[in-house]
Write a protein that holds these residues in place. Sequence first.
Motif, PDB file in Angstrom:
ATOM      1  N   GLU A   7       4.130  -1.206   0.637  1.00 57.18           N
ATOM      2  CA  GLU A   7       2.957  -0.224   0.030  1.00 57.18           C
ATOM      3  C   GLU A   7       2.069  -1.373  -0.239  1.00 57.18           C
ATOM      4  O   GLU A   7       2.286  -2.300  -0.614  1.00 57.18           O
ATOM      5  CB  GLU A   7       3.489   0.524  -1.154  1.00 57.18           C
ATOM      6  CG  GLU A   7       4.003  -0.225  -2.147  1.00 57.18           C
ATOM      7  CD  GLU A   7       4.473   0.554  -3.408  1.00 57.18           C
ATOM      8  OE1 GLU A   7       5.086   1.764  -3.097  1.00 57.18           O
ATOM      9  OE2 GLU A   7       4.296   0.281  -4.428  1.00 57.18           O
ATOM     10  N   ARG A   8       0.542  -0.966  -0.329  1.00 58.74           N
ATOM     11  CA  ARG A   8      -0.346  -1.698  -0.785  1.00 58.74           C
ATOM     12  C   ARG A   8      -0.182  -2.142  -2.179  1.00 58.74           C
ATOM     13  O   ARG A   8       0.211  -1.535  -3.094  1.00 58.74           O
ATOM     14  CB  ARG A   8      -1.701  -1.008  -1.070  1.00 58.74           C
ATOM     15  CG  ARG A   8      -2.019  -0.813   0.733  1.00 58.74           C
ATOM     16  CD  ARG A   8      -2.858  -2.232   1.180  1.00 58.74           C
ATOM     17  NE  ARG A   8      -3.387  -1.843   2.397  1.00 58.74           N
ATOM     18  CZ  ARG A   8      -3.917  -2.805   3.211  1.00 58.74           C
ATOM     19  NH1 ARG A   8      -4.021  -3.976   2.707  1.00 58.74           N
ATOM     20  NH2 ARG A   8      -4.497  -2.627   4.571  1.00 58.74           N
ATOM     21  N   GLY A   9      -0.417  -3.433  -2.456  1.00 57.28           N
ATOM     22  CA  GLY A   9      -0.434  -3.918  -3.915  1.00 57.28           C
ATOM     23  C   GLY A   9       0.885  -4.436  -4.304  1.00 57.28           C
ATOM     24  O   GLY A   9       1.667  -4.586  -3.572  1.00 57.28           O
TER      25      GLY A   9
ATOM     26  N   ASP B 111      -7.738  -3.141   9.967  1.00 56.85           N
ATOM     27  CA  ASP B 111      -8.009  -4.502   9.605  1.00 56.85           C
ATOM     28  C   ASP B 111      -8.716  -4.743   8.414  1.00 56.85           C
ATOM     29  O   ASP B 111      -9.522  -3.886   7.906  1.00 56.85           O
ATOM     30  CB  ASP B 111      -9.190  -4.992  10.698  1.00 56.85           C
ATOM     31  CG  ASP B 111      -8.972  -6.584  11.005  1.00 56.85           C
ATOM     32  OD1 ASP B 111      -9.443  -7.018  11.769  1.00 56.85           O
ATOM     33  OD2 ASP B 111      -8.193  -7.248  10.157  1.00 56.85           O
ATOM     34  N   CYS B 112      -8.555  -5.937   7.642  1.00 57.27           N
ATOM     35  CA  CYS B 112      -9.015  -5.688   6.342  1.00 57.27           C
ATOM     36  C   CYS B 112      -9.329  -7.433   6.025  1.00 57.27           C
ATOM     37  O   CYS B 112      -8.197  -8.003   5.616  1.00 57.27           O
ATOM     38  CB  CYS B 112      -7.988  -5.473   5.252  1.00 57.27           C
ATOM     39  SG  CYS B 112      -8.783  -4.919   3.784  1.00 57.27           S
ATOM     40  N   PHE B 113     -10.345  -7.801   6.408  1.00 55.22           N
ATOM     41  CA  PHE B 113     -10.841  -9.365   6.154  1.00 55.22           C
ATOM     42  C   PHE B 113     -11.051  -9.556   4.750  1.00 55.22           C
ATOM     43  O   PHE B 113     -11.969  -9.065   4.126  1.00 55.22           O
ATOM     44  CB  PHE B 113     -11.911  -9.786   7.078  1.00 55.22           C
ATOM     45  CG  PHE B 113     -12.156 -11.249   6.955  1.00 55.22           C
ATOM     46  CD1 PHE B 113     -11.417 -11.969   7.764  1.00 55.22           C
ATOM     47  CD2 PHE B 113     -13.265 -11.761   6.303  1.00 55.22           C
ATOM     48  CE1 PHE B 113     -11.728 -13.565   7.949  1.00 55.22           C
ATOM     49  CE2 PHE B 113     -13.377 -12.968   5.995  1.00 55.22           C
ATOM     50  CZ  PHE B 113     -12.460 -13.998   6.793  1.00 55.22           C
ATOM     51  N   ASN B 114     -10.281 -10.360   4.237  1.00 52.51           N
ATOM     52  CA  ASN B 114     -10.605 -10.767   2.831  1.00 52.51           C
ATOM     53  C   ASN B 114     -10.598  -9.821   1.833  1.00 52.51           C
ATOM     54  O   ASN B 114     -10.909  -9.749   0.795  1.00 52.51           O
ATOM     55  CB  ASN B 114     -11.771 -11.516   2.528  1.00 52.51           C
ATOM     56  CG  ASN B 114     -11.776 -12.982   3.053  1.00 52.51           C
ATOM     57  OD1 ASN B 114     -10.346 -13.427   2.863  1.00 52.51           O
ATOM     58  ND2 ASN B 114     -12.718 -13.694   3.019  1.00 52.51           N
ATOM     59  N   CYS B 115      -9.704  -8.420   1.964  1.00 56.40           N
ATOM     60  CA  CYS B 115      -9.937  -7.508   0.989  1.00 56.40           C
ATOM     61  C   CYS B 115      -9.071  -7.607  -0.080  1.00 56.40           C
ATOM     62  O   CYS B 115      -8.023  -8.132   0.224  1.00 56.40           O
ATOM     63  CB  CYS B 115      -9.896  -6.311   1.564  1.00 56.40           C
ATOM     64  SG  CYS B 115      -8.497  -5.718   2.502  1.00 56.40           S
ATOM     65  N   PRO B 116      -9.049  -7.285  -1.241  1.00 55.32           N
ATOM     66  CA  PRO B 116      -8.175  -7.771  -2.688  1.00 55.32           C
ATOM     67  C   PRO B 116      -6.941  -6.821  -2.537  1.00 55.32           C
ATOM     68  O   PRO B 116      -5.771  -7.331  -2.795  1.00 55.32           O
ATOM     69  CB  PRO B 116      -9.031  -7.214  -3.649  1.00 55.32           C
ATOM     70  CG  PRO B 116     -10.081  -6.273  -3.194  1.00 55.32           C
ATOM     71  CD  PRO B 116     -10.386  -6.789  -1.630  1.00 55.32           C
ATOM     72  N   ASN B 117      -6.838  -5.837  -1.606  1.00 53.96           N
ATOM     73  CA  ASN B 117      -5.617  -4.977  -1.644  1.00 53.96           C
ATOM     74  C   ASN B 117      -4.799  -5.338  -0.336  1.00 53.96           C
ATOM     75  O   ASN B 117      -3.940  -4.812   0.055  1.00 53.96           O
ATOM     76  CB  ASN B 117      -6.029  -3.561  -1.205  1.00 53.96           C
ATOM     77  CG  ASN B 117      -7.321  -3.385  -0.158  1.00 53.96           C
ATOM     78  OD1 ASN B 117      -7.169  -4.130   0.664  1.00 53.96           O
ATOM     79  ND2 ASN B 117      -7.665  -2.127  -0.209  1.00 53.96           N
ATOM     80  N   SER B 118      -5.197  -6.855   0.280  1.00 46.58           N
ATOM     81  CA  SER B 118      -4.046  -7.350   1.175  1.00 46.58           C
ATOM     82  C   SER B 118      -2.731  -7.698   0.716  1.00 46.58           C
ATOM     83  O   SER B 118      -2.057  -8.160   1.415  1.00 46.58           O
ATOM     84  CB  SER B 118      -4.935  -8.720   1.748  1.00 46.58           C
ATOM     85  OG  SER B 118      -4.992  -9.674   0.738  1.00 46.58           O
TER      86      SER B 118
HETATM   87  C1  LIG Z   1      -8.689  -1.835   0.964  1.00 51.37           C
HETATM   88  O1  LIG Z   1     -10.069  -2.352   0.496  1.00 51.37           O
HETATM   89  C2  LIG Z   1     -11.109  -2.064   1.173  1.00 51.37           C
HETATM   90  C3  LIG Z   1     -12.227  -2.749   0.686  1.00 51.37           C
HETATM   91  O2  LIG Z   1     -12.145  -3.658  -0.159  1.00 51.37           O
HETATM   92  C4  LIG Z   1     -11.205  -0.685   1.424  1.00 51.37           C
HETATM   93  O3  LIG Z   1     -12.391  -0.408   2.590  1.00 51.37           O
HETATM   94  C5  LIG Z   1      -9.729  -0.165   1.995  1.00 51.37           C
HETATM   95  O4  LIG Z   1      -9.884   1.192   2.256  1.00 51.37           O
HETATM   96  C6  LIG Z   1      -8.648  -0.466   1.310  1.00 51.37           C
HETATM   97  N1  LIG Z   1      -7.479  -0.058   1.886  1.00 51.37           N
HETATM   98  C7  LIG Z   1      -6.733   0.464   1.168  1.00 51.37           C
HETATM   99  C8  LIG Z   1      -5.496   0.948   2.025  1.00 51.37           C
HETATM  100  O5  LIG Z   1      -6.767   0.899  -0.101  1.00 51.37           O
END
Ligand SMILES: *[C@@H]1O[C@H](CO)[C@@H](O)[C@H](O)[C@H]1NC(C)=O
Length: 323
Positions: free
Chosen positions: A208-210, A24-31
């Motif tokens: 993939e991410r990004g 789960d990734c709330f508000n993370c920039p890599n969404s």
């Molecule tokens: C995405 O970013 C969060 C913190 O911003 C980090 O904890 C997490 O590991 C990152 N996930 C990936 C898949 O890079």
Amino acid sequence: MPNTFFIFVLVLTFAKQTISFVDDCFNCPNSTLKYNKPLSYSVYDPGWSLINNGALEVWFRTGMKNAMVVYEDDGGKGEFFDVFLVGGKIRMRMQVGYCNIEKRVINGSFNDLKWHKLVIRKEKKNTTLSVDSIAAEPIQCSSQLDSMTALYTGHLSIFVRESSNSWTFPSSLWQSINNVFQGCIKDIQYVEDGVITRPHLRATVGTERGCSNPCQSLKCRHGGRCVDRILTAWCNCEGTGYQGKRCARVIKNRSTKPPTTKSLTTKKITYKVKDPNKIPLLQKEREVSAINSRIKNIGVHHGRCMDLWAVATATVLGMAINT
Ligand SMILES: *[C@@H]1O[C@H](CO)[C@@H](O)[C@H](O)[C@H]1NC(C)=O
Ligand SMILES: *[C@@H]1O[C@H](CO)[C@@H](O)[C@H](O)[C@H]1NC(C)=O
Ligand SMILES: *[C@@H]1O[C@H](CO)[C@@H](O)[C@H](O)[C@H]1NC(C)=O
Ligand SMILES: *[C@@H]1O[C@H](CO)[C@@H](O)[C@H](O)[C@H]1NC(C)=O
């Protein structure tokens, strides 16, 4: 719909996919996710509940004319909405409560490789689709969607539902499998009375991410311009006097003709002639991989590194859908 169709899909599903479950990734920039496989999709929990005053927001970026962006339903009970790119336009279909299925189309070329913001906003009776603040006529229905199973992006994989009967609107399922989104999707959020929530990414396949710029790994020489096509990149050597994948080879005077993409276009047309409706799905998948490997071989042509992957996918998989 014939059962054989689903068996084909099932075989493909098991043969080609490995599901990766992500944190789960709330508000993370890599969404941001890049959808770059022929069967890419994601599933988000919870689905967006279309209640009194709220909005669903999604950013997308693609070069595909026909592709699913989002879908939600209530697991077969009768309510759903989907949003597709159709011929570069944005089309939403929606059925809420006891109202009829309604359709809205926003004209434009939203497959221009730029970021676009899609918003579905509910205000009392009105549900309004908009892209980049161009709004369609509201759909008026006093009911609300309140038991949505999940939010789907990319395409509807039958892998995430136990049975084909559990999709409220199988037309979306069928169209999505033939028009899998390729590109990037980011910042999916639900806004309700000013409060923003982001759904949890339950599963994603073929992403993939990004939304990395493929030009970072393609250095064009002698002032050639790198063209970012999201999934791949190519060097435009026009006016540099050089040619080749990276504009590294001098154009000899003997060849008077400037580089052209004519022969490539011809190749593309060869595929278009095939009637995808007549090819069973498994066969269609073979066509895709055949085209992919063919494109690898013709990746450098007349001094240009060409990106035809998305085009080829769109051509073969992008079957007839209408706005
Ligand atoms: C995405 O970013 C969060 C913190 O911003 C980090 O904890 C997490 O590991 C990152 N996930 C990936 C898949 O890079
Ligand atoms: C969209 O385009 C169609 C034809 O291409 C036209 O009939 C329709 O009026 C247009 N809609 C809007 C809102 O401009
Ligand atoms: C709903 O849409 C209609 C038609 O555009 C408009 O006349 C009406 O004022 C809208 N209602 C609300 C509550 O926004
Ligand atoms: C190509 O030909 C032109 C004249 O037609 C000449 O000026 C130029 O130097 C030649 N370039 C090369 C690389 O030979």
